[in-house]
Design an enzyme around this catalytic site. Structure first.
Site, PDB file in Angstrom:
ATOM      1  N   GLY A  58       0.835  -1.198   0.000  1.00 23.99           N
ATOM      2  CA  GLY A  58       0.000   0.000   0.000  1.00 23.99           C
ATOM      3  C   GLY A  58       0.871   1.248   0.000  1.00 23.99           C
ATOM      4  N   CYS A  85       5.146  -6.101   1.799  1.00 22.31           N
ATOM      5  CA  CYS A  85       5.449  -4.675   1.865  1.00 22.31           C
ATOM      6  C   CYS A  85       4.681  -3.995   3.015  1.00 22.31           C
ATOM      7  CB  CYS A  85       5.169  -4.022   0.511  1.00 22.31           C
ATOM      8  SG  CYS A  85       5.931  -2.385   0.311  1.00 22.31           S
ATOM      9  N   TYR A  86       3.661  -3.214   2.723  1.00 23.35           N
ATOM     10  CA  TYR A  86       2.863  -2.576   3.781  1.00 23.35           C
ATOM     11  C   TYR A  86       2.272  -3.634   4.699  1.00 23.35           C
ATOM     12  CZ  TYR A  86      -0.540   0.643   5.910  1.00 23.35           C
ATOM     13  OH  TYR A  86      -1.267   1.405   6.795  1.00 23.35           O
ATOM     14  N   HIS A 175       8.223  -7.539  -3.406  1.00 25.85           N
ATOM     15  CA  HIS A 175       6.986  -7.955  -4.078  1.00 25.85           C
ATOM     16  C   HIS A 175       7.203  -9.224  -4.901  1.00 25.85           C
ATOM     17  CE1 HIS A 175       4.523  -4.350  -3.220  1.00 25.85           C
ATOM     18  NE2 HIS A 175       5.701  -3.750  -3.143  1.00 25.85           N
ATOM     19  N   GLU A 177       4.992 -10.876  -6.409  1.00 25.55           N
ATOM     20  CA  GLU A 177       3.985 -10.976  -7.462  1.00 25.55           C
ATOM     21  C   GLU A 177       4.426 -10.367  -8.783  1.00 25.55           C
ATOM     22  OE1 GLU A 177       2.843  -7.173  -5.156  1.00 25.55           O
ATOM     23  OE2 GLU A 177       3.819  -9.103  -4.794  1.00 25.55           O
ATOM     24  N   ASP A 233     -14.808 -10.085 -24.129  1.00 31.74           N
ATOM     25  CA  ASP A 233     -15.673 -10.499 -23.031  1.00 31.74           C
ATOM     26  C   ASP A 233     -17.029 -11.013 -23.518  1.00 31.74           C
ATOM     27  OD1 ASP A 233     -13.611  -9.675 -21.406  1.00 31.74           O
ATOM     28  OD2 ASP A 233     -14.493  -7.709 -21.008  1.00 31.74           O
ATOM     29  N   LYS A 375      -9.078 -10.827 -16.900  1.00 35.64           N
ATOM     30  CA  LYS A 375      -9.060 -10.811 -18.363  1.00 35.64           C
ATOM     31  C   LYS A 375      -8.245 -11.974 -18.934  1.00 35.64           C
ATOM     32  CE  LYS A 375     -10.275  -8.189 -21.975  1.00 35.64           C
ATOM     33  NZ  LYS A 375     -11.588  -7.568 -22.162  1.00 35.64           N
TER      34      LYS A 375
END
Length: 519
Positions: A58, A85-86, A175, A177, A233, A375
């Site tokens: 964050g 992190c945060y 991070h 990710e 979509d 997506k």
């Protein structure tokens, strides 16, 4: 059939730009997850019944006024917790450690040393004792809680990772990710699969099978209406609904005259002819051109296009009998962004989702089979359902179509010129294997004329701008550094093949300060 959501992880969002990326990485590990805002009610967290919880990063400092806080329920549930992190700083603060502003802030690459074994790093240590990671923080843990031990350090962060001595609670200052953290996937896999013991049930074929059963049970023998735009979509929704209920699905495809080159014919060839889906094609091109005559304000054009689309769709829907359901291609990011600070499950459709939103007075029940999917997951489903990869993996296309890529007033002549120029650009990108290396590429029509010379003749015609960008999240983007020879080839083709164009330019603006689209 085993419930594909029976094994799941909850992600608590503290405002990081990477939160959705965390969720996508967990899904890629074949485990279902959802994102809840940090201030969601404790009972909601309890009801989700997660096997583990991840605390996101964050932008705030844990010491700031009104900074996001850690809900005590997270630790009371006695499930594995990973703070990033945060999230790490919140855990350190909660357990009595100290967090302070760092003299040397870390944004970008960093080298992390692993001083010894850690359950979280079992897939990378001891083969690697040094990791290349991605940092993005101003504060750092300067005093570790008594019940924790340090599991990673950097030259500027004495506690780059830590773990509880007796509980399955782990924390990372970096991070895992993001792609820049080379071993991030293995670290997340260790937490998701081994520490949290999550089963790998969230797989494309399982998702399709589950949705087919759920759709069939929900709809029964009723008829379902779908506004087919030709985009990813709605096309995937059509394919999935058709697999579930066959001819009970009726699609309405509104040809606005503002679509890609020959897209109307391509939609009918794919959906109606190849997949045998019931598609009603409505040629409303002139209606859109008439309504847009004399209008040059971008927002006004968007509203007009959305309004006409709604009216045309409504007229076609009213011609049908016994329709009880309206299918829409809402996907999970739409749900998250529309839900405010709740769980991400608020039943809100973003106004731009179907070119301005479909009418509320159709008196139909809504069915949104993609609302839990990102997506990239939607695209995988599309390919599995038989849609062509080159269609499913196309670049984003705005809801109002070419209407916002024609600067100023929209005319049929302009739309025709732009569609052809755009087609040439995309065709050459594919031919030179550059299409998938750009995140979005398109042509823009400029309503100004420029002098050119073709042969011995003077040509005074319009200008086409080419735009191509590279981005991960579309929040920021850099202009694509396409080869000069390639741009020259595209320019030559457009000018030689389209008589109404005398000049082609290439947009070298990044976002920010520019936007990706021109309007």
């Amino acid at each position: 059939m085993k419930n594909i959501k029976s094994s799941k992880i909850l992600i608590i969002d503290f405002g990081s730009q990477y939160t959705q990326l965390i969720a996508r990485r967990v899904r890629e590990l074949n485990v279902y997850c959802e994102i809840y805002a940090w201030d969601v009610a404790a009972e909601k967290i309890r009801e989700f019944n997660a096997q583990a919880i991840i605390l996101s990063g964050g932008p705030e400092s844990v010491h700031a006024d009104n900074a996001p806080t850690l809900n005590p329920i997270v630790l009371e549930l006695d499930v594995p917790v990973l703070g990033i992190c945060y999230g790490m700083q919140l855990l350190a603060q909660h357990y009595g450690g100290a967090v302070d502003s760092s003299d040397k802030k870390e944004f970008g690459y960093a080298s992390v040393e692993l001083p010894g074994p850690s359950h979280l790093f079992e897939q990378v240590y001891p083969n690697k004792s040094q990791l290349d990671v991605w940092m993005s923080h101003g504060d750092k843990v300067i005093e570790m809680p008594a019940d924790f031990e340090c599991t990673a350090i950097t030259s500027t962060s004495p506690f780059a990772a830590m773990q509880h001595k007796s509980k399955p609670i782990y924390a990372l200052q970096f991070h895992p990710e993001v792609e820049h953290t080379i071993d991030g996937r293995d670290i997340l896999s260790q937490f998701v699969h081994h520490i949290s013991d999550c089963e790998q049930l969230w797989k494309t074929d399982n998702i399709i099978d589950t949705h087919v059963v759920e759709i069939h049970e929900k709809v029964g023998s009723d008829t379902v209406l779908l506004g087919l735009s030709g985009g990813v979509d709605s096309s995937v929704v059509a394919a999935l609904m058709h697999k579930a209920i066959g001819k009970q699905l009726v699609c309405v495809f509104v040809d606005t005259g503002l679509l890609r080159y020959q897209e109307g014919d391509q939609v009918m060839a794919t959906m109606a002819d190849k997949m045998d889906i019931h598609v009603i094609r409505v040629n409303a091109r002139q209606r859109f051109y008439d309504a847009l005559a004399g209008v040059d304000d971008p927002e006004a054009k968007r509203k007009i296009i959305g309004e006409i689309f709604i009216r045309v769709f409504e007229e076609e829907a009213n011609k049908l009998e016994q329709v009880k359901w309206l299918a829409q291609g809402t996907i999970y990011p739409d749900v998250i962004e529309s839900a405010g600070s709740d769980t991400g499950k608020a039943h809100v459709i973003k106004s731009h989702h179907n070119v301005g939103g479909l009418p509320d007075d159709l008196a139909l029940e809504l069915i949104e089979p993609l609302r839990d999917l990102f997506k990239d997951e939607v695209r995988k489903l599309g390919v599995e359902l038989g849609l062509a990869p080159e269609m499913v993996y196309r670049h984003p296309f705005p809801g109002p179509g070419l209407g916002v890529r024609i600067l100023g007033e929209v005319k049929e002549q302009y739309a025709d010129i732009l569609a052809r120029a755009d087609h040439i650009f995309i065709e050459e990108l594919r031919r030179h294997n550059l299409y998938d290396k750009t995140s979005q590429a398109f042509a823009v029509f400029l309503p100004v004329k420029s002098v050119g010379v073709v042969g011995d003749a003077r040509r005074y015609e319009y200008v086409i701008a080419l735009r191509a960008v590279e981005t991960i999240d579309f929040m920021t983007a850099r202009w694509a550094h396409l080869p000069h020879d390639f741009i020259g080839l595209v320019s030559s083709r457009i000018i030689n093949e389209i008589d109404q164009v005398s000049r082609v330019v290439y947009d070298v603006s990044s976002k920010p300060p520019a936007t990706i689209e021109w309007e």
